[in-house]
Scaffold this active site. Structure first.
Site, PDB file in Angstrom:
ATOM      1  N   GLU A  92       0.820  -1.217   0.000  1.00 53.27           N
ATOM      2  CA  GLU A  92       0.000   0.000   0.000  1.00 53.27           C
ATOM      3  C   GLU A  92       0.850   1.261   0.000  1.00 53.27           C
ATOM      4  O   GLU A  92       0.877   2.002   0.982  1.00 53.27           O
ATOM      5  CB  GLU A  92      -0.879   0.026   1.261  1.00 53.27           C
ATOM      6  CG  GLU A  92      -1.688  -1.211   1.470  1.00 53.27           C
ATOM      7  CD  GLU A  92      -2.433  -1.187   2.807  1.00 53.27           C
ATOM      8  OE1 GLU A  92      -1.841  -0.840   3.842  1.00 53.27           O
ATOM      9  OE2 GLU A  92      -3.621  -1.499   2.790  1.00 53.27           O
ATOM     10  N   PRO A  93       1.563   1.541  -1.095  1.00 57.19           N
ATOM     11  CA  PRO A  93       2.343   2.782  -1.119  1.00 57.19           C
ATOM     12  C   PRO A  93       1.436   4.004  -1.250  1.00 57.19           C
ATOM     13  O   PRO A  93       0.467   3.994  -2.012  1.00 57.19           O
ATOM     14  CB  PRO A  93       3.218   2.626  -2.368  1.00 57.19           C
ATOM     15  CG  PRO A  93       2.497   1.652  -3.236  1.00 57.19           C
ATOM     16  CD  PRO A  93       1.709   0.752  -2.330  1.00 57.19           C
ATOM     17  N   GLY A  94       1.732   5.034  -0.492  1.00 56.32           N
ATOM     18  CA  GLY A  94       1.017   6.307  -0.616  1.00 56.32           C
ATOM     19  C   GLY A  94       2.007   7.370  -1.034  1.00 56.32           C
ATOM     20  O   GLY A  94       2.144   7.730  -2.209  1.00 56.32           O
ATOM     21  N   ARG A  95       2.768   7.823  -0.049  1.00 53.82           N
ATOM     22  CA  ARG A  95       3.782   8.858  -0.272  1.00 53.82           C
ATOM     23  C   ARG A  95       4.709   8.551  -1.441  1.00 53.82           C
ATOM     24  O   ARG A  95       5.040   9.436  -2.228  1.00 53.82           O
ATOM     25  CB  ARG A  95       4.613   8.961   1.022  1.00 53.82           C
ATOM     26  CG  ARG A  95       5.651  10.035   1.074  1.00 53.82           C
ATOM     27  CD  ARG A  95       6.589   9.813   2.291  1.00 53.82           C
ATOM     28  NE  ARG A  95       5.840   9.469   3.481  1.00 53.82           N
ATOM     29  CZ  ARG A  95       5.384  10.344   4.363  1.00 53.82           C
ATOM     30  NH1 ARG A  95       5.620  11.628   4.203  1.00 53.82           N
ATOM     31  NH2 ARG A  95       4.706   9.948   5.423  1.00 53.82           N
ATOM     32  N   ARG A 127       2.821  20.027   7.068  1.00 54.26           N
ATOM     33  CA  ARG A 127       3.812  19.065   7.566  1.00 54.26           C
ATOM     34  C   ARG A 127       4.999  19.703   8.311  1.00 54.26           C
ATOM     35  O   ARG A 127       5.412  19.189   9.342  1.00 54.26           O
ATOM     36  CB  ARG A 127       4.302  18.157   6.438  1.00 54.26           C
ATOM     37  CG  ARG A 127       3.182  17.255   5.894  1.00 54.26           C
ATOM     38  CD  ARG A 127       3.665  16.245   4.853  1.00 54.26           C
ATOM     39  NE  ARG A 127       4.525  15.233   5.428  1.00 54.26           N
ATOM     40  CZ  ARG A 127       5.840  15.220   5.327  1.00 54.26           C
ATOM     41  NH1 ARG A 127       6.471  16.129   4.620  1.00 54.26           N
ATOM     42  NH2 ARG A 127       6.540  14.269   5.917  1.00 54.26           N
ATOM     43  N   TYR A 163       5.059  18.237  12.022  1.00 49.12           N
ATOM     44  CA  TYR A 163       6.128  17.364  12.512  1.00 49.12           C
ATOM     45  C   TYR A 163       7.512  17.705  11.973  1.00 49.12           C
ATOM     46  O   TYR A 163       8.296  16.824  11.646  1.00 49.12           O
ATOM     47  CB  TYR A 163       5.835  15.866  12.337  1.00 49.12           C
ATOM     48  CG  TYR A 163       4.874  15.432  11.267  1.00 49.12           C
ATOM     49  CD1 TYR A 163       3.637  14.915  11.621  1.00 49.12           C
ATOM     50  CD2 TYR A 163       5.212  15.503   9.916  1.00 49.12           C
ATOM     51  CE1 TYR A 163       2.750  14.492  10.653  1.00 49.12           C
ATOM     52  CE2 TYR A 163       4.324  15.076   8.948  1.00 49.12           C
ATOM     53  CZ  TYR A 163       3.096  14.570   9.321  1.00 49.12           C
ATOM     54  OH  TYR A 163       2.234  14.152   8.361  1.00 49.12           O
ATOM     55  N   CYS A 221      -1.312  33.238  10.408  1.00 51.97           N
ATOM     56  CA  CYS A 221      -1.097  33.919  11.685  1.00 51.97           C
ATOM     57  C   CYS A 221      -0.687  32.953  12.777  1.00 51.97           C
ATOM     58  O   CYS A 221      -1.429  32.701  13.732  1.00 51.97           O
ATOM     59  CB  CYS A 221      -2.348  34.689  12.077  1.00 51.97           C
ATOM     60  SG  CYS A 221      -2.658  35.996  10.903  1.00 51.97           S
ATOM     61  N   GLU A 222       0.476  32.372  12.595  1.00 53.52           N
ATOM     62  CA  GLU A 222       1.098  31.485  13.577  1.00 53.52           C
ATOM     63  C   GLU A 222       2.605  31.651  13.428  1.00 53.52           C
ATOM     64  O   GLU A 222       3.106  31.573  12.310  1.00 53.52           O
ATOM     65  CB  GLU A 222       0.785  30.004  13.270  1.00 53.52           C
ATOM     66  CG  GLU A 222      -0.636  29.568  13.467  1.00 53.52           C
ATOM     67  CD  GLU A 222      -1.015  29.421  14.924  1.00 53.52           C
ATOM     68  OE1 GLU A 222      -0.132  29.176  15.761  1.00 53.52           O
ATOM     69  OE2 GLU A 222      -2.221  29.568  15.212  1.00 53.52           O
ATOM     70  N   TYR A 269       0.371  14.305   1.369  1.00 54.00           N
ATOM     71  CA  TYR A 269      -0.052  14.923   2.633  1.00 54.00           C
ATOM     72  C   TYR A 269       0.085  16.442   2.621  1.00 54.00           C
ATOM     73  O   TYR A 269       0.290  17.058   3.657  1.00 54.00           O
ATOM     74  CB  TYR A 269       0.696  14.276   3.819  1.00 54.00           C
ATOM     75  CG  TYR A 269       0.593  12.770   3.804  1.00 54.00           C
ATOM     76  CD1 TYR A 269      -0.612  12.144   4.113  1.00 54.00           C
ATOM     77  CD2 TYR A 269       1.668  11.967   3.419  1.00 54.00           C
ATOM     78  CE1 TYR A 269      -0.731  10.762   4.059  1.00 54.00           C
ATOM     79  CE2 TYR A 269       1.558  10.585   3.354  1.00 54.00           C
ATOM     80  CZ  TYR A 269       0.357   9.987   3.680  1.00 54.00           C
ATOM     81  OH  TYR A 269       0.246   8.621   3.617  1.00 54.00           O
TER      82      TYR A 269
HETATM   83  C1  PLP Z   1      -0.953   5.851   5.535  1.00 58.41           C
HETATM   84  C2  PLP Z   1      -1.030   4.409   5.252  1.00 58.41           C
HETATM   85  C3  PLP Z   1      -0.321   3.870   4.178  1.00 58.41           C
HETATM   86  C4  PLP Z   1       0.586   4.673   3.296  1.00 58.41           C
HETATM   87  O1  PLP Z   1       1.674   5.229   3.965  1.00 58.41           O
HETATM   88  P1  PLP Z   1       2.766   6.032   3.129  1.00 58.41           P
HETATM   89  O2  PLP Z   1       3.770   6.429   4.158  1.00 58.41           O
HETATM   90  O3  PLP Z   1       2.074   7.214   2.535  1.00 58.41           O
HETATM   91  O4  PLP Z   1       3.279   5.104   2.096  1.00 58.41           O
HETATM   92  C5  PLP Z   1      -0.482   2.518   3.915  1.00 58.41           C
HETATM   93  N1  PLP Z   1      -1.293   1.743   4.672  1.00 58.41           N
HETATM   94  C6  PLP Z   1      -1.970   2.233   5.725  1.00 58.41           C
HETATM   95  C7  PLP Z   1      -2.840   1.333   6.509  1.00 58.41           C
HETATM   96  C8  PLP Z   1      -1.860   3.573   6.044  1.00 58.41           C
HETATM   97  O5  PLP Z   1      -2.546   4.049   7.094  1.00 58.41           O
END
Ligand code: PLP
Length: 438
Positions: free
Chosen positions: A292-295, A332, A336, A363-364, A392
């Site tokens: 499950e790649p996102g980033r 971000r 963090y 305004c921070e 993100y």
């Molecule tokens: C956020 C998330 C991802 C993706 O994470 P990345 O750091 O964006 O790759 C995959 N699986 C689950 C369950 C997540 O919550």
């Protein structure tokens, strides 16, 4: 300092930054700033790299885009074109996927508190897989599926006692997390047994997600080893076979030159090797592997363009240079302490010989985008390009200070296309009602 350009970014004859064959200064003029620009060929290449590594190794797999990183109709359609699956974590993301025409059977529904309304909606859309997080959800999902005369596929999320961040990972016996069933404390076995009594849930396998922005393989491998060791036990004691092993996302990307991510192919090959080895050692069939790649699909593909405005010198300390965006379009750094790199898109030939700190307009005091950026001395009107903002950023954007959310443009092969309109002032008050009267 040399600027490291991502994807199809280049410097053109005007000494401007060019992304996907399109001049970034022209984009800023055409669409205004702040502007999120996505190089879609970068996203497609990444998607193919993840998918094709599984294909080459002849492993049954699904690559699901973890869409909370950037959830819009156009990106969902692009991921569909690339043959990916899709993770959603809310009815809103699911609704967006439905609007995008994303096939429901390749949508996976995550979350630690899916509401009854969300689950009903997902069942009515025939979502392909649920990642069940807790015992309440097992009961709720089975009841709703039964009421709606459906049978649903599910994985259960486990916490394998592995937490990974960038270069380190820690193993903890008792994983203190709001997500999932403990793998090592008996909860997972209890969940498997409960699911064996639920006629409307088809329990396909196990899911885990150990962290994000991970640069090393050992966390993934330890998590996989721990789960597969349990799989052998479950087959013996519970007569339960795992068909799908989902190892989550979290593959790291390049924000600054301190980051040295592995290639997508490398992440996938090591995962396959670890799962093959451990299952073979224990005499188990190889499960389907899902990731499950996102980033890592969208992060480096994104660049945010800002216009430089006012600046302030604090004598002997630093120079602040403010841009026309900030924490509203990228929370971000404030949230963090995330680090980014930047360049002046209209002056790419000039030496980056000045140290300035890039402030937002909100305004921070904490609304800073980059501390101590190396740039040519910025002046008002310059176009600042901040790199690797594709994950993100837009998805966490807000209307703080009633600033309309920025537009999103996709670029590739010298073409540009608006995929999210800039919000208007009218959009800002759309849901506001008058104090008095009808
Ligand atoms: C956020 C998330 C991802 C993706 O994470 P990345 O750091 O964006 O790759 C995959 N699986 C689950 C369950 C997540 O919550």
């Amino acid at each position: 300092m040399e600027i490291k350009l991502h994807g199809t970014s280049q410097i053109n004859q005007q000494q401007h930054l060019q992304i996907g064959g399109v001049d970034a200064v022209t984009l800023a003029q055409t669409y205004g700033t702040p502007l999120y620009v996505y190089d879609t060929s970068f996203v497609r290449n990444r998607a193919q790299a993840f998918k094709e590594t599984f294909a080459t190794e002849q492993v049954k797999a699904q690559v699901a885009y973890a869409s909370k990183a950037f959830a819009t109709v156009a990106m969902y359609q692009l991921m569909h074109e690339e043959g990916l699956s899709l993770d959603v974590v809310s009815a809103g993301e699911l609704y967006t996927a439905v609007q995008a025409g994303f096939p429901a059977e390749r949508i996976h529904f995550h979350g630690n508190n899916k509401t009854e309304a969300e689950l009903r909606y997902a069942i009515s859309e025939q979502v392909g897989c649920y990642v069940i997080d807790n015992f309440d959800e097992i009961e709720l999902l089975n009841r709703l599926a039964s009421e709606m005369s459906a049978t649903v596929n599910a994985l259960i999320r486990v916490t394998p006692g592995v937490e990974a961040h960038t270069h380190e990972f820690i193993t903890t016996g008792q994983d203190d997390s709001k997500f999932g069933f403990g793998l090592l404390n008996g909860q997972t076995e209890a969940a498997i047994q409960l699911l064996q009594t639920k006629a409307h849930i088809n329990h396909k396998g196990i899911h885990c997600h150990i962290g994000s922005q991970i640069f090393e393989m050992d966390g993934f491998i330890t998590a996989a080893d721990r789960i597969i060791t349990k799989m052998a036990e479950w087959q013996m004691t519970l007569n339960y076979t795992v068909d799908v092993l989902n190892l989550g996302g979290g593959f790291g990307i390049h924000y600054t030159d301190e980051d040295e991510p592995l290639a997508p192919e490398t992440y996938v090959r090591h995962i396959i090797q670890a799962v093959k080895q451990q299952t073979a050692a224990l005499g188990l069939d190889l499960p389907e592997i899902w990731i499950e790649p996102g980033r890592s699909l969208v992060g480096e593909a994104g660049t945010t363009l800002y216009t430089v405005g006012s600046s302030k010198k604090v004598p002997g300390i630093r120079q602040y240079v403010a841009v026309d965006g900030g924490m509203g379009d990228n929370i971000r750094p404030a949230l963090y302490e995330a680090k980014y790199s930047a360049a002046l898109a209209n002056r790419m030939n000039e030496p980056a010989d000045t140290t300035v700190s890039i402030a937002g307009k909100y305004c921070e005091s904490g609304d800073m985008l980059i501390w101590d950026a190396q740039l040519p001395q910025p002046v008002a009107g310059d176009v600042l390009a901040m790199f690797s903002t594709g994950a993100y950023g837009y998805s966490m954007a807000s209307n703080y200070n009633r600033v309309p959310r920025a537009a999103v443009v996709f670029v590739a092969d010298g073409q540009h296309r608006l995929v999210v309109k800039r919000e208007s002032f009218a959009d800002l008050v759309r849901n506001d009602l008058q104090l008095r009267g009808e």
